[in-house]
Structure formats: structure tokens, C-alpha cells
Design an enzyme around this catalytic site. Structure first.
Site, mmCIF file in Angstrom:
data_model
loop_
_atom_site.group_PDB
_atom_site.id
_atom_site.type_symbol
_atom_site.label_atom_id
_atom_site.label_comp_id
_atom_site.label_asym_id
_atom_site.label_seq_id
_atom_site.Cartn_x
_atom_site.Cartn_y
_atom_site.Cartn_z
ATOM 1 N N GLN A 239 34.635 -15.079 102.997
ATOM 2 C CA GLN A 239 34.380 -14.478 101.677
ATOM 3 C C GLN A 239 34.892 -15.461 100.628
ATOM 4 O OE1 GLN A 239 36.383 -10.864 103.028
ATOM 5 N NE2 GLN A 239 34.724 -9.612 102.204
ATOM 6 N N ASP A 271 33.628 -4.000 92.838
ATOM 7 C CA ASP A 271 34.540 -4.191 93.961
ATOM 8 C C ASP A 271 35.608 -5.247 93.659
ATOM 9 O OD1 ASP A 271 35.242 -3.922 96.857
ATOM 10 O OD2 ASP A 271 34.697 -6.046 96.845
ATOM 11 N N GLU A 313 36.989 -0.747 90.813
ATOM 12 C CA GLU A 313 37.773 -0.583 92.029
ATOM 13 C C GLU A 313 38.982 -1.501 91.903
ATOM 14 O OE1 GLU A 313 39.049 -1.311 96.299
ATOM 15 O OE2 GLU A 313 37.871 -2.782 95.212
ATOM 16 N N HIS A 382 37.212 4.524 102.347
ATOM 17 C CA HIS A 382 36.956 3.742 103.563
ATOM 18 C C HIS A 382 38.089 2.761 103.853
ATOM 19 C CE1 HIS A 382 36.039 1.070 100.355
ATOM 20 N NE2 HIS A 382 36.003 0.062 101.195
HETATM 21 C C1 GLC Z 1 37.582 -3.758 98.322
HETATM 22 C C2 GLC Z 1 36.949 -2.946 99.430
HETATM 23 C C3 GLC Z 1 37.468 -3.384 100.752
HETATM 24 C C4 GLC Z 1 37.159 -4.838 100.928
HETATM 25 C C5 GLC Z 1 37.644 -5.679 99.755
HETATM 26 C C6 GLC Z 1 37.027 -7.035 99.751
HETATM 27 O O1 GLC Z 1 38.922 -3.550 98.204
HETATM 28 O O2 GLC Z 1 37.186 -1.583 99.195
HETATM 29 O O3 GLC Z 1 36.940 -2.632 101.807
HETATM 30 O O4 GLC Z 1 37.788 -5.308 102.109
HETATM 31 O O5 GLC Z 1 37.287 -5.103 98.513
HETATM 32 O O6 GLC Z 1 35.696 -6.996 99.335
#
Ligand code: GLC
Length: 625
Positions: A239, A271, A313, A382
């Protein structure tokens, strides 16, 4: 101000005028935001207006009508009938088409807001539950196509359900075209990422960077052998963090926002938004520029597709949370919705400790949300639960943050003597002692596979949902929790999931599981009906509109959390017994303007004993009007 005449040229005059009025309205927000970010704000703002104009031209008639409807009722997402559900499409219904045939379950639950977990095309193999996107303009092929997504959004809209999807802004998959081009040496795309020839700069940053996945992805930088250099990777090594200091990245995402909005997506979940801006010597989270970026994206979206909302988020400490809904110069100009992580943590903390004292102090001292923003409230999502207990809040209550966090991990992993919980430890960080927790709501409440305390479990599940639903904002139920799912015992058997026990609380929900809620007396029926009842009662209570502030009453028994929602239509008092014993509350405090109080949620008759006290059974959840 830049007017994109050419792009709008073929539109009918009234449409053009609509865009021009919106441009006039949003230009100051846009310009102000990019001025805080880039050396050439005029050019960036003009380019964003062009993106907005193109998105506006491409928007369907039906979505233009939705924009009008939302503009006529700007508080639509703050209303008490909002009730959310979040699921992975493949785990709920295999495909997007299949989901359209399984909406009665959600309708009966009272759902008006549906968060579909990452559904854009991810990298092959492990992809962090879809959070490593390789193509933002294509749907995951096994789920369907863009047309299927558009059709589903239309069906949802017809049923009064707003579709929500994830927009991963902090990073792309290593296999995304931008990253592939960067690896091929294209200077334009190298500048989309943070790439370093040696360890000097990464080491300097690492001195103040926390670890997100210390177990399976230690450190925040990865040596990429194809690149022969280091690349910033906050999460997993595949990532790649984006370089938001490059305005091209902002322009790309503004366009993606409108692509999704034009498919009929109403809410975008931003996100990992806290991580976007990097600054040496800091933890590289919650930097002020993050809010300017959100403001620029929002102003662009408002011009083209004002029905679109942003949800932040940001799973950060309570002090850093409010700015995501807009504080200071960004008031009313950033995300419309944000996750109330603190409330989630304190619900679990109250249940484990049997005391509301710390929660009362921490939640009561949070400033109110800005009038045009609100929370997503939840008990589970989640992700794992990290014990975001503020050290200051803890020491004000005479305990240590560290000690309380340790207690919560012990309790919810089931190690603490007397614990009913069956969670599992996620990402034990040996340096800080942090142990986050995975597990479904049922597993953490006493209704796990070994059913350590089923009766208490039911009561706690109802209580926890009643607390988050009284708060104001959008309560969101995580898939499986509405049926009391104890979790997926075979989570590790799926390829790519073996190291990530968050999959334990992401169970599949099949037609057979859904049917169980019709079996009288089953766990599924009891939990489903309880939650559906909360949604139904809530929808009819104007005091639960987000505009009514949440007041946490300070001077009550430590075993009770008491919350007041004062609204011109009347006051609602929520009383929650977080202990396993009877607790009392003075009846006289429930009497307002001489009217007899009524309990509307559990339908309990309210009576006072000879001392003027009303008694709440263990784990009672009362909503009194
Ligand atoms: C956010 C998501 C999580 C993910 C992270 C990286 O916190 O909720 O599941 O691992 O972003 O994208």
C-alpha cells in the site's frame, strides 16, 4: 474566479446558471483551501473548477434531481430515521446484483444508509480487505460492473437507502497504474509517491512515527526491489502512500470523487484520512493540511454533485477528532460525518468496568458537533478495537490510561478472571504494550461460541446499541451483529487472511443465516428484533435529530450513564445501567413541566419507591420522554 464556459457550453441555460451559482457559493472555500496547500493556488483552484464542471455535465437527470432534493433538506443525514448497516458485498450476497434481492432484511432492520465495504478493483492476493485499490474506476470483477453498481444505487435510492462506499485516499496498491509508472521511472508519477534513495529521511521520520501494523508490517517504509529505493508505506508494504503535497494527486481524486458520485454513491468514506499529510518531527497524523484537502474536495463536489457527503474515517484520540467535522477556519467546510471512535471505546470500557465515571468525564468534555455535521456511532466495525483512552481523562479520574488499556485488553481477550468476552488480540505491540482486540459484538458481550453469559450477552448487546442510537448521528450496525453472530471460526482458513484476525468479526451472512431471525427464540431473532426495535423507536423521536446537543449528566450514580437530548419538541433522557446489579435514579429528575415521564424503548413502567427512587434492572436501557 475561474468560469469554465467552454465545458458548460452545450448545457441548457438554467443548468449553466445552476453551476454558476454554485461556483459563486463554493469558490471562496475552494480557493482558501488550496491557498493553504500549494504555491500556485489560482491554477489549482481553476483546474478543480474544470473537474467540477465536467462532473456536472456528466451527471444524470435523476441525480440532478437528487441534488435538488438534498439541497431542499440539507439536514437529511442528521434526522432520527437515519440508521446504518455496513457489509462486504461478497460476504453478504456474493454480488452487487445479488444484494439488490436481499434488501428486505435491511428494510426490516430499519436501514436507510448502507456502507458497502471496499468494492473497487483491488490488487490480486492479499489486499487488506480491499483497501489496496489498483483501479478506482472499476468495480471488483467478481462483484459486478460499474453498471451493476449504478443499478444497485438506483434501487437503493428508490427504497430510501443511501449508498456509501470507501474512497481510499492515503495510498494505492503497488499494482496501481500510478505506482507501476513510478517504478518505470516516469518522473511525473514518481512525484505521486514518497520515494527515498536511502534510509536517511525514512529514519528521520521513523523517530516520531507510530506503528500501525507492528505484527505483519513493521515500520512505515519499504525497500522496493524493482524500484531499488525506499517508498512510504504506512500500512502494508503493497500500500503505497500518496504524496498529497503534489496538487496532481488532489486533481486525480477530485475526478474520482465525481466519478463515484455520478454512479449514484451518496456518501464517500474517506479512508485513513488522518494520515494524508506528512510532516517531519510529528506522528504524521491530523496535520492541518488534511483539513484543507478535505475542504478542497468538498467544495469541488458541492459544485457538481451537492447530494454527495463526506465521512471522515479518522480513528484518532478524542482531542483530534472534532476538527474532522470542522473547527476554526474549517467550520462547516470539511466532512459532514465522522466516526465517533471515542464513544465506541467507552461503551466497551463501561461494560467491562461496570462504571460510567470515566466515559462520563471523557464524553461529557467533548465539544459539541458543528450544526451541519454529525457522527457515525457504532459498537463494532470491520476493524479491530484500539483502546483510545486518553491519558489525561484517565488521570482526571484517578487511574492511569496505560493500566486501564491493559485491563480492557485482558477483559476482552477473556483473560481477566470473570470476563464473559471471547475476543482475540490483534497486533500486540511489545514496545508500547498495546493489544488491540478483534471479535464480533456477540463474542465481546458474552454470546460468543462458548456462550459464557448468554442472558447478560443479550442485555449488553441491546444496551450498547441503545447507547449509540441515542447519541445523535447515524448509528451503524456491522454485518452479522444484527443476528448475534459469534464470529467466523474458520477465518484463518481463507488464503491471505491467515495473519489478520480482523476476519474473525467479518463473518459471511448467508440466506440461511438471515432466515434464522424468523425462528422464535433463536439468538438471531432476539438480537435482530431488539435492534430493529431501537431503529423503529428512534425514527419517531424528533429529540434524536443531530441538531439537539448530547448532554452527559455529571451528577449520577457511577453505574449509570445518563444522557439528555433537549429539543424544542421536548426532552429525551437516556438512562443506561452499565452494571449487572439494580441501580436507582431519582424519579423527580424525570418529571419535566409536570408531565408524567414515559419509557419508550424497553416499555418499562416507571414507578417511584417510597424514597422517590426508580430502579433500573441490570443492563437496562431506558429512553424516557
Ligand atoms: C482504514 C480501514 C482499515 C485499513 C486501513 C488502511 O483504517 O478501516 O481496515 O486497514 O484504513 O487502508
Amino acid at each position: 474566479m475561474h468560469t469554465p464556459r467552454e465545458i458548460l457550453r452545450d448545457l441548457p441555460a438554467h443548468r449553466r446558471e445552476t453551476f454558476e451559482l454554485r461556483l459563486e457559493r463554493w469558490w471562496p472555500d475552494l480557493h482558501d483551501a488550496v491557498t493553504a496547500l500549494y504555491p500556485d493556488p489560482d491554477a489549482v483552484a481553476a483546474a478543480l473548477v474544470d473537474v467540477a464542471a465536467r462532473g456536472f455535465v456528466a451527471r444524470s437527470e435523476e441525480l440532478h434531481r437528487l441534488d435538488e432534493r438534498r439541497l431542499l433538506q440539507p439536514d437529511w443525514f442528521q434526522r432520527p430515521e437515519m440508521f446504518g448497516y455496513a457489509c462486504y458485498v461478497d460476504r453478504y450476497s456474493s454480488t452487487l446484483k445479488g444484494l439488490a434481492h436481499r434488501l428486505d432484511h435491511l428494510g426490516d432492520l430499519g436501514v436507510t444508509y448502507l456502507h458497502l465495504m471496499p468494492l473497487l478493483r483491488p490488487r490480486p492476493g492479499d489486499n487488506d480487505g480491499g483497501y489496496a485499490v489498483m483501479d478506482y474506476r472499476a468495480v471488483r470483477p467478481d462483484l459486478g460492473t460499474n453498471d451493476d453498481l449504478r443499478d444497485l444505487a438506483t434501487t437503493l435510492r428508490e427504497r430510501g437507502i443511501s449508498p456509501v462506499v470507501d474512497l481510499v485516499l492515503n495510498h494505492v496498491a503497488r499494482e496501481h497504474e500510478w505506482a507501476t509508472r513510478a517504478r518505470a521511472g516516469d518522473p511525473r508519477y514518481r512525484n505521486y509517491f514518497h520515494i527515498f534513495a536511502d534510509r536517511d529521511t525514512p529514519d528521520a521520520y521513523e523517530r516520531t512515527l507510530p506503528e500501525v501494523f507492528p505484527d505483519f508490517a513493521p515500520g512505515s517504509f519499504t525497500f522496493d526491489s524493482e524500484l531499488g529505493e525506499w517508498v512510504w508505506t504506512t500500512f502494508n508494504e503493497w500500500q503505497w502512500d500518496l504524496n498529497w503535497a503534489n496538487p496532481e494527486v488532489l486533481l486525480e481524486f477530485a475526478d474520482i470523487v465525481l466519478h463515484l458520485a455520478n454512479l449514484g454513491i451518496e456518501v464517500l468514506r474517506l479512508d485513513a484520512i488522518a494520515f494524508l499529510w506528512k510532516r517531519l518531527g510529528t506522528n504524521c497524523q491530523n496535520q492541518p493540511e488534511v483539513h484543507a484537502i478535505t475542504q478542497a474536495l468538498r467544495a469541488t463536489a458541492r459544485m457538481a454533485a451537492p447530494a454527495t457527503l463526506f465521512k471522515a474515517e479518522a480513528i484518532v484520540g478524542p482531542r483530534d477528532l472534532l476538527p474532522y467535522l470542522g473547527l476554526g477556519r474549517h467550520t462547516g467546510r470539511v466532512s459532514d460525518i465522522a466516526y465517533h471512535n471515542s464513544l465506541m471505546v467507552h461503551v466497551w470500557s463501561m461494560l467491562a468496568s461496570g462504571s460510567a465515571a470515566l466515559a462520563r468525564h471523557a464524553l461529557g468534555s467533548l465539544p459539541p458537533t458543528p450544526p451541519n455535521g454529525t457522527w457515525v456511532t457504532y459498537i463494532r466495525c470491520h476493524d479491530d478495537i484500539g483502546w483510545a483512552i486518553d491519558d489525561g481523562d484517565a488521570s482526571d479520574r484517578g487511574i492511569t490510561g496505560e493500566g486501564h488499556r491493559r485491563f480492557l485488553s485482558d477483559w476482552y481477550s477473556g483473560e481477566f478472571d470473570g470476563s464473559w468476552a471471547e475476543g482475540v488480540v490483534f497486533q500486540y505491540n511489545r514496545d508500547t504494550g498495546d493489544r488491540r482486540i478483534s471479535g464480533t459484538t456477540a463474542a465481546l458481550s458474552g454470546l460468543g461460541h462458548s456462550r459464557r453469559d448468554p442472558d447478560g450477552g443479550f442485555a449488553r448487546i441491546f444496551l450498547a446499541h441503545a447507547i449509540v442510537a441515542v447519541w445523535g448521528g447515524i448509528p451503524v450496525v456491522w454485518s452479522g451483529d444484527e443476528l448475534g453472530s459469534p464470529g467466523d471460526p474458520d477465518w484463518a482458513a481463507e488464503p491471505g487472511h491467515e495473519d489478520d484476525n480482523r476476519w474473525v468479526h467479518r463473518p459471511r451472512v448467508t440466506d440461511a443465516d438471515r432466515a434464522r431471525r424468523f425462528e422464535q427464540g433463536s439468538d438471531a431473532q432476539r438480537v435482530f428484533d431488539g435492534i430493529a426495535r431501537i431503529a423503529r423507536v428512534r425514527a419517531g423521536l424528533p429529540m434524536l435529530h443531530a441538531e439537539a446537543p448530547v448532554e452527559v449528566l455529571p451528577d449520577v450514580d457511577d453505574g449509570l450513564l445518563v444522557v439528555a437530548r433537549r429539543h424544542p419538541s421536548g426532552t429525551l433522557v437516556g438512562i443506561f445501567n452499565v452494571t449487572g446489579s439494580y441501580r436507582s435514579f431519582p424519579y423527580s429528575r424525570l418529571v419535566e413541566s409536570g408531565l408524567a415521564p414515559r419509557e419508550v424503548l424497553s416499555q418499562h413502567e416507571l414507578v417511584a419507591d417510597e424514597d422517590g427512587l426508580t430502579w433500573l434492572p441490570p443492563y437496562a436501557a431506558w429512553w424516557i420522554v
